[in-house]
Design a protein around this motif. Structure first.
Motif, PDB file in Angstrom:
ATOM      1  N   ILE A  29     -95.481 -16.003 -95.555  1.00 24.47           N
ATOM      2  CA  ILE A  29     -96.627 -16.685 -94.933  1.00 24.47           C
ATOM      3  C   ILE A  29     -96.438 -16.916 -93.439  1.00 24.47           C
ATOM      4  O   ILE A  29     -97.347 -17.446 -92.786  1.00 24.47           O
ATOM      5  N   VAL A  30     -95.299 -16.522 -92.872  1.00 25.81           N
ATOM      6  CA  VAL A  30     -95.072 -16.700 -91.438  1.00 25.81           C
ATOM      7  C   VAL A  30     -94.521 -15.408 -90.853  1.00 25.81           C
ATOM      8  O   VAL A  30     -94.005 -14.534 -91.559  1.00 25.81           O
ATOM      9  N   ASP A  31     -94.651 -15.296 -89.536  1.00 24.61           N
ATOM     10  CA  ASP A  31     -94.004 -14.246 -88.761  1.00 24.61           C
ATOM     11  C   ASP A  31     -92.971 -14.893 -87.854  1.00 24.61           C
ATOM     12  O   ASP A  31     -93.244 -15.925 -87.228  1.00 24.61           O
ATOM     13  N   PHE A  32     -91.794 -14.297 -87.752  1.00 27.03           N
ATOM     14  CA  PHE A  32     -90.734 -14.829 -86.908  1.00 27.03           C
ATOM     15  C   PHE A  32     -90.860 -14.244 -85.502  1.00 27.03           C
ATOM     16  O   PHE A  32     -91.098 -13.044 -85.335  1.00 27.03           O
ATOM     17  N   GLU A  33     -90.706 -15.104 -84.527  1.00 24.14           N
ATOM     18  CA  GLU A  33     -90.859 -14.694 -83.136  1.00 24.14           C
ATOM     19  C   GLU A  33     -89.913 -13.539 -82.806  1.00 24.14           C
ATOM     20  O   GLU A  33     -88.715 -13.578 -83.094  1.00 24.14           O
ATOM     21  N   GLY A  34     -90.474 -12.493 -82.190  1.00 21.38           N
ATOM     22  CA  GLY A  34     -89.680 -11.346 -81.767  1.00 21.38           C
ATOM     23  C   GLY A  34     -89.520 -10.267 -82.804  1.00 21.38           C
ATOM     24  O   GLY A  34     -89.189  -9.123 -82.461  1.00 21.38           O
ATOM     25  N   ILE A  35     -89.735 -10.589 -84.080  1.00 18.02           N
ATOM     26  CA  ILE A  35     -89.623  -9.573 -85.141  1.00 18.02           C
ATOM     27  C   ILE A  35     -91.013  -8.985 -85.352  1.00 18.02           C
ATOM     28  O   ILE A  35     -91.816  -9.500 -86.120  1.00 18.02           O
ATOM     29  N   ARG A  36     -91.309  -7.903 -84.671  1.00 21.10           N
ATOM     30  CA  ARG A  36     -92.656  -7.350 -84.675  1.00 21.10           C
ATOM     31  C   ARG A  36     -92.602  -5.844 -84.474  1.00 21.10           C
ATOM     32  O   ARG A  36     -91.608  -5.283 -83.980  1.00 21.10           O
ATOM     33  N   ASP A  37     -93.690  -5.188 -84.904  1.00 24.71           N
ATOM     34  CA  ASP A  37     -93.833  -3.755 -84.678  1.00 24.71           C
ATOM     35  C   ASP A  37     -94.407  -3.499 -83.289  1.00 24.71           C
ATOM     36  O   ASP A  37     -94.982  -4.395 -82.658  1.00 24.71           O
ATOM     37  N   ASN A  38     -94.275  -2.268 -82.834  1.00 28.20           N
ATOM     38  CA  ASN A  38     -94.856  -1.846 -81.561  1.00 28.20           C
ATOM     39  C   ASN A  38     -95.594  -0.524 -81.769  1.00 28.20           C
ATOM     40  O   ASN A  38     -95.085   0.376 -82.450  1.00 28.20           O
ATOM     41  N   GLN A  39     -96.781  -0.438 -81.193  1.00 33.10           N
ATOM     42  CA  GLN A  39     -97.621   0.735 -81.368  1.00 33.10           C
ATOM     43  C   GLN A  39     -97.291   1.792 -80.317  1.00 33.10           C
ATOM     44  O   GLN A  39     -97.129   1.477 -79.135  1.00 33.10           O
ATOM     45  N   LEU A  40     -97.210   3.047 -80.764  1.00 36.10           N
ATOM     46  CA  LEU A  40     -96.940   4.173 -79.878  1.00 36.10           C
ATOM     47  C   LEU A  40     -98.082   5.175 -79.977  1.00 36.10           C
ATOM     48  O   LEU A  40     -98.714   5.314 -81.029  1.00 36.10           O
ATOM     49  N   ILE A  41     -98.332   5.889 -78.868  1.00 33.63           N
ATOM     50  CA  ILE A  41     -99.409   6.882 -78.845  1.00 33.63           C
ATOM     51  C   ILE A  41     -99.015   8.024 -77.927  1.00 33.63           C
ATOM     52  O   ILE A  41     -98.257   7.835 -76.961  1.00 33.63           O
ATOM     53  N   GLY A  42     -99.511   9.200 -78.257  1.00 31.64           N
ATOM     54  CA  GLY A  42     -99.231  10.375 -77.442  1.00 31.64           C
ATOM     55  C   GLY A  42    -100.318  11.422 -77.604  1.00 31.64           C
ATOM     56  O   GLY A  42    -101.125  11.379 -78.539  1.00 31.64           O
ATOM     57  N   TYR A  43    -100.329  12.382 -76.681  1.00 41.39           N
ATOM     58  CA  TYR A  43    -101.287  13.491 -76.698  1.00 41.39           C
ATOM     59  C   TYR A  43    -100.502  14.790 -76.807  1.00 41.39           C
ATOM     60  O   TYR A  43     -99.527  15.005 -76.080  1.00 41.39           O
TER      61      TYR A  43
END
Length: 369
Positions: A30-44
């Protein structure tokens, strides 16, 4: 096993046994821990090897420019040449970089056609840098594409199943740069509630403080709880998170009704209450039907065959609908039963709920999607 670890296990078992299991959840759910997160990447990038299902270079100039630039980097001079291939497609490549992914790890990528390509079946993605929001390259993608659909066409018919212009490469990108984040050395950490609520934030803080035996958790607002590392954990925040994320807390739910007008979906929380109110549902329905008949003269009579109109009009006043009474402070089960007793559909139920809210008899928030 140390004495502290043994005491932690006993306290965690006691909290789990004392908490209602039907609506309780672990803190980690039920919570998210600060700093533990995904990051989105994109390319062409470019996909090659298509069997004539790629972009039309005249209709997709960006594909033509990218193909020319790629060939020139490989030492192929095509200045003034007329490119007319349909085996190449320009694509957008997306990926999610999980937290704490180390250099050299592999992640999955998704490929989506950018031009007028008909299918990416059989294609191979060329080397494509994947960038983050800061413009830096974090991964390199390449490999054969697997798609979940197909398309087949002839001169007079076309069959398409799924989406053949979108594909995926499992473990198709190689991580080239790590995101530095020193979780273990942090002394304070914030917990972010996925469903903000003041009562839930306070329950989380109390559960953590009861486990540790000292006030190390403090509710800040409906969204966050601040966690301070105690001295007994030898300066390692990971140990503290590991001990508290298995604690079971019962989240508090607001009285809320969510309505989707386009699909007619209604979702009501268990805390929804209704004051005493009478409801009647019915309307005037007029049905007009045409049943034309053919009028044909006798064989010896003079005349022509004609069509005579016949119109039937049926008027329904909805008199079969009765006035239903919902008693005050009824729970969700009785509210649904009372509305179903009226014989109304989901869309009529939406109007009834909104009317009850306007009358001031509904103690809940209505959110229309």
């Amino acid at each position: 096993m140390s004495l502290r670890s043994y005491v932690m296990m006993l306290l965690a078992a006691f909290v789990f046994a004392a908490t209602p299991a039907q609506s309780a959840s672990r803190i980690k759910d039920i919570v998210d821990f600060e700093g533990i997160r995904d990051n989105q990447l994109i390319g062409y990038g470019l996909v090659v090897g298509l069997n004539g299902t790629g972009d039309s270079l005249n209709s997709a100039p960006f594909t033509k420019q990218s193909l020319q630039a790629m060939l020139e980097r490989m030492g192929v001079n095509i200045s003034g040449a007329n490119l007319n291939t349909k085996n190449v497609a320009a694509v957008i490549v997306t990926a999610t970089l999980p937290p704490f992914t180390v250099q050299g790890s592999r992640i999955d990528v998704t490929i989506s056609a950018l031009g007028d390509a008909k299918s990416l079946q059989g294609g191979t993605l060329m080397v494509t840098p994947l960038m983050g929001a800061d413009g830096e390259t974090y991964a390199i993608a390449q490999g054969p594409i697997a798609i979940g659909g197909f398309t087949a066409e002839g001169d007079a018919a076309t069959v398409t199943q799924g989406v053949p212009t979108t594909g995926r490469i499992a473990s198709g990108a190689l991580v080239e740069r790590e995101l530095s984040f020193q979780l273990a050395s942090m002394t304070t950490l914030r917990l972010s509630l996925r469903n903000p609520d003041l009562t839930t934030a306070r329950r989380i803080a109390q559960s953590i403080n009861d486990l540790i035996g000292q006030p190390v958790a403090e509710p800040l607002n409906p969204t966050g709880v601040r966690l301070t590392l105690p001295l007994s954990f030898n300066g390692n925040m990971v140990d503290l998170i590991t001990d508290i994320e298995q604690l079971v807390v019962e989240p508090d739910l607001p009285a809320k009704i969510v309505i989707n007008e386009s699909t007619g979906i209604i979702v009501m929380g268990q805390e929804v209450r209704v004051s005493t109110v009478a409801i009647a549902q019915g309307n005037l329905t007029v049905t007009v039907s045409e049943t034309p008949q053919v009028s044909q003269p006798n064989a010896l009579a003079a005349g022509q065959t004609t069509t005579v109109p016949r119109t039937n009009v049926d008027v329904s006043t909805g008199s079969e609908k009765k006035l239903a009474l919902l008693e005050g402070s009824v729970p969700l089960r009785d509210l649904v039963s009372g509305l179903n007793a009226l014989g109304v559909g989901p869309r009529d139920m939406i109007s009834i709920l909104q009317a009850i809210k306007s009358a001031g008899a509904l103690q809940a928030e209505i959110e229309v999607m």
